[in-house]
Design a protein around this motif. Structure first.
Motif, PDB file in Angstrom:
ATOM      1  N   ARG A  49      -7.367  -0.781  -6.607  1.00 33.90           N
ATOM      2  CA  ARG A  49      -6.970  -0.344  -5.267  1.00 33.90           C
ATOM      3  C   ARG A  49      -6.476   1.102  -5.327  1.00 33.90           C
ATOM      4  O   ARG A  49      -5.825   1.507  -6.282  1.00 33.90           O
ATOM      5  CB  ARG A  49      -5.838  -1.242  -4.764  1.00 33.90           C
ATOM      6  N   VAL A  50      -6.794   1.889  -4.307  1.00 34.84           N
ATOM      7  CA  VAL A  50      -6.325   3.259  -4.172  1.00 34.84           C
ATOM      8  C   VAL A  50      -5.546   3.370  -2.869  1.00 34.84           C
ATOM      9  O   VAL A  50      -5.982   2.860  -1.835  1.00 34.84           O
ATOM     10  CB  VAL A  50      -7.510   4.252  -4.151  1.00 34.84           C
ATOM     11  N   ALA A  51      -4.390   4.016  -2.912  1.00 37.88           N
ATOM     12  CA  ALA A  51      -3.621   4.252  -1.687  1.00 37.88           C
ATOM     13  C   ALA A  51      -3.039   5.651  -1.741  1.00 37.88           C
ATOM     14  O   ALA A  51      -2.617   6.119  -2.806  1.00 37.88           O
ATOM     15  CB  ALA A  51      -2.513   3.216  -1.535  1.00 37.88           C
ATOM     16  N   PHE A  52      -3.024   6.330  -0.606  1.00 41.97           N
ATOM     17  CA  PHE A  52      -2.454   7.679  -0.563  1.00 41.97           C
ATOM     18  C   PHE A  52      -1.841   7.967   0.791  1.00 41.97           C
ATOM     19  O   PHE A  52      -2.142   7.313   1.787  1.00 41.97           O
ATOM     20  CB  PHE A  52      -3.490   8.744  -0.939  1.00 41.97           C
ATOM     21  N   ALA A 107       0.838  -1.208   0.000  1.00 44.06           N
ATOM     22  CA  ALA A 107       0.000   0.000   0.000  1.00 44.06           C
ATOM     23  C   ALA A 107       0.869   1.253   0.000  1.00 44.06           C
ATOM     24  O   ALA A 107       0.603   2.209  -0.733  1.00 44.06           O
ATOM     25  CB  ALA A 107      -0.933  -0.002   1.209  1.00 44.06           C
ATOM     26  N   ALA A 108       1.919   1.255   0.828  1.00 46.16           N
ATOM     27  CA  ALA A 108       2.817   2.410   0.891  1.00 46.16           C
ATOM     28  C   ALA A 108       3.551   2.611  -0.432  1.00 46.16           C
ATOM     29  O   ALA A 108       3.765   3.747  -0.872  1.00 46.16           O
ATOM     30  CB  ALA A 108       3.813   2.244   2.034  1.00 46.16           C
ATOM     31  N   ALA A 109       3.960   1.510  -1.066  1.00 44.66           N
ATOM     32  CA  ALA A 109       4.638   1.621  -2.364  1.00 44.66           C
ATOM     33  C   ALA A 109       3.706   2.206  -3.414  1.00 44.66           C
ATOM     34  O   ALA A 109       4.109   3.054  -4.227  1.00 44.66           O
ATOM     35  CB  ALA A 109       5.144   0.246  -2.802  1.00 44.66           C
ATOM     36  N   LEU A 110       2.447   1.786  -3.415  1.00 47.15           N
ATOM     37  CA  LEU A 110       1.472   2.328  -4.363  1.00 47.15           C
ATOM     38  C   LEU A 110       1.227   3.812  -4.098  1.00 47.15           C
ATOM     39  O   LEU A 110       1.079   4.610  -5.029  1.00 47.15           O
ATOM     40  CB  LEU A 110       0.163   1.544  -4.248  1.00 47.15           C
ATOM     41  N   ALA A 111       1.203   4.183  -2.828  1.00 46.23           N
ATOM     42  CA  ALA A 111       0.877   5.561  -2.451  1.00 46.23           C
ATOM     43  C   ALA A 111       2.020   6.537  -2.696  1.00 46.23           C
ATOM     44  O   ALA A 111       1.801   7.752  -2.684  1.00 46.23           O
ATOM     45  CB  ALA A 111       0.487   5.608  -0.979  1.00 46.23           C
ATOM     46  N   GLY A 132      -4.048   8.223 -13.114  1.00 45.59           N
ATOM     47  CA  GLY A 132      -4.418   7.515 -11.893  1.00 45.59           C
ATOM     48  C   GLY A 132      -3.770   8.064 -10.642  1.00 45.59           C
ATOM     49  O   GLY A 132      -3.833   7.426  -9.588  1.00 45.59           O
ATOM     50  N   ILE A 133      -3.152   9.238 -10.718  1.00 48.81           N
ATOM     51  CA  ILE A 133      -2.542   9.843  -9.534  1.00 48.81           C
ATOM     52  C   ILE A 133      -3.627  10.543  -8.720  1.00 48.81           C
ATOM     53  O   ILE A 133      -4.463  11.256  -9.269  1.00 48.81           O
ATOM     54  CB  ILE A 133      -1.431  10.828  -9.926  1.00 48.81           C
ATOM     55  N   ILE A 134      -3.598  10.305  -7.433  1.00 53.14           N
ATOM     56  CA  ILE A 134      -4.560  10.892  -6.503  1.00 53.14           C
ATOM     57  C   ILE A 134      -3.944  12.137  -5.876  1.00 53.14           C
ATOM     58  O   ILE A 134      -2.780  12.146  -5.472  1.00 53.14           O
ATOM     59  CB  ILE A 134      -4.925   9.890  -5.391  1.00 53.14           C
ATOM     60  N   VAL A 155      -2.452  15.642   0.275  1.00 51.22           N
ATOM     61  CA  VAL A 155      -2.691  14.214   0.081  1.00 51.22           C
ATOM     62  C   VAL A 155      -2.187  13.848  -1.304  1.00 51.22           C
ATOM     63  O   VAL A 155      -2.413  14.574  -2.270  1.00 51.22           O
ATOM     64  CB  VAL A 155      -4.190  13.888   0.201  1.00 51.22           C
ATOM     65  N   GLN A 156      -1.495  12.712  -1.406  1.00 49.41           N
ATOM     66  CA  GLN A 156      -0.991  12.283  -2.711  1.00 49.41           C
ATOM     67  C   GLN A 156      -0.887  10.767  -2.738  1.00 49.41           C
ATOM     68  O   GLN A 156      -0.485  10.151  -1.749  1.00 49.41           O
ATOM     69  CB  GLN A 156       0.380  12.905  -2.983  1.00 49.41           C
TER      70      GLN A 156
END
Length: 378
Positions: A320-323, A244-248, A293-295, A310-311
């Motif tokens: 899946r979404v992670a930030f 999750a941290a890597a995705l975020a 797909g960047i939040i 927030v990013q």
């Protein structure tokens, strides 16, 4: 407001011995600054670093402080937040030290995850009791929170000029002069994403929306120090948090011009409830997503009057979404993209790889639309 920053949390994700508490069971959550040697998200006490929101960083003006030419607001409703200062927050683009997962392990997790996607599509329709559970939690906020229909000017035209904060390289604020402030409160449908993203994604994953439901009775469950999706083990608890941290963690844009030219789709604005008893939340979250797909977004604490950037990112392999939040290297939030189109969005909050809690985002109505409804009422 004299209630604690972190209300009682919901013990929803069961592990042997509980929810993997931090040392002494008092590991701080979002918003506090009590961890020895590490400031909380949003404070200004980190040695040698000014608090988020000031313009006192040596050699660098604050956001919109007038020391560099500001961007004009959009006539008729745009927002003038001045200079966003790309790269002000560099922490959010660097992988935390506790994350040592490699791409092979992430790919293995995603492969196992994709195999379970078919089993959790149309989840809310097949398990209405779970939908009612989250809806009842959300109703607790909607029915008891005085601010639900009285948002003040949160994220409105004048709000930004009073809440300068260190932004990540990717920030939806670059588009503020192209849209009225109410645009960022609007609600997308899942169907709008079909032609929005620029990527080529697995069709089997995106044929239907996937609703991620965390906790016992849901489709993402912790058991025996492992994470199961629809009954299938996909990762150890540590690997799941690290993935999750890597995705975020998103690399910054090449330059400011690139960031300025990006277009953003709003995901809306939410109250952040940390448990079923947290019916008077003090955190407000606004989110947007770009075509890659960047939040991007902003977390606002109404009690401390503190704003944080927030990013994060959407995973095209799993929805899946992670930030990440502010300058924290510990806190990572995850959900599903479809969740963020609903009135109640279950989220999983990782505190490093040692504790996890399930919280809920409760969508707030657009203040502009509410005002129009009130004017039309007899």
């Amino acid at each position: 407001m004299d209630r604690p920053l972190r209300p009682e949390t919901l013990p929803g994700l069961v592990r042997p011995g509980g929810n993997r508490p931090g040392p002494g069971g008092d590991r701080p959550g979002i918003g506090d600054g009590n961890r020895p040697g590490r400031p909380g998200i949003g404070d200004g006490n980190r040695p040698g670093r000014p608090g988020i929101g000031d313009g006192n960083r040596p050699g660098r003006p604050g956001i919109g402080d007038g020391n560099r030419p500001g961007r004009p607001g959009r006539p008729g409703g745009g927002i003038d937040i001045g200079d966003i200062n790309i790269g002000n927050n560099t922490v959010i683009s660097n992988r935390p030290g506790w994350v040592n997962i490699d791409n092979d392990r992430i790919n293995n997790i995603n492969n196992r995850w994709q195999n379970q996607i078919g089993g959790i599509q149309n989840w809310r329709g097949r398990y209405p009791d779970r939908g009612r559970y989250w809806n009842n939690w959300g109703n607790g906020v909607r029915n008891h929170w005085d601010h639900y229909h009285h948002h003040g000017d949160w994220f409105g035209p004048s709000w930004w000029n009073r809440h300068y904060h260190a932004c990540g390289g990717w920030h939806y604020g670059y588009a503020f002069n192209r849209y009225p402030w109410s645009y960022w409160w609007t609600v997308p449908t899942f169907a709008t994403f079909t032609n929005w993203f620029s990527w080529s994604a697995p069709s089997a994953v995106w044929t239907q929306p996937v609703y991620y439901d965390y906790g016992q009775g849901g489709n993402v469950v912790y058991q025996d120090n492992s994470v199961y999706i629809d009954g299938q083990q996909v990762a150890t608890a540590d690997e799941f948090a690290q993935s999750a941290a890597a995705l975020a963690t998103v690399d910054p844009p090449e330059d400011e011009q690139t960031a300025e030219e990006i277009d953003w789709m709003p995901l809306g604005t939410f109250a952040v409830s940390s448990g079923e008893k947290d019916v008077d939340p003090n955190r407000i979250l606004q989110l947007a997503v770009n075509k890659e797909g960047i939040i991007s977004g902003t977390l606002y604490n109404t009690q401390t009057d503190q704003a944080d950037t927030v990013q994060g990112r959407v995973d095209k392999e799993t929805q899946r979404v992670a930030f990440r939040i502010g300058e924290s290297e510990e806190v990572v939030v995850e959900s599903g993209l479809y969740n963020l189109t609903q009135d109640e969005a279950p989220i999983l909050v990782h505190f490093g790889d040692s504790r996890v809690e399930n919280w809920l985002l409760v969508r707030l109505e657009n203040p502009e639309a509410e005002s129009a409804d009130a004017e039309e009422a007899p």
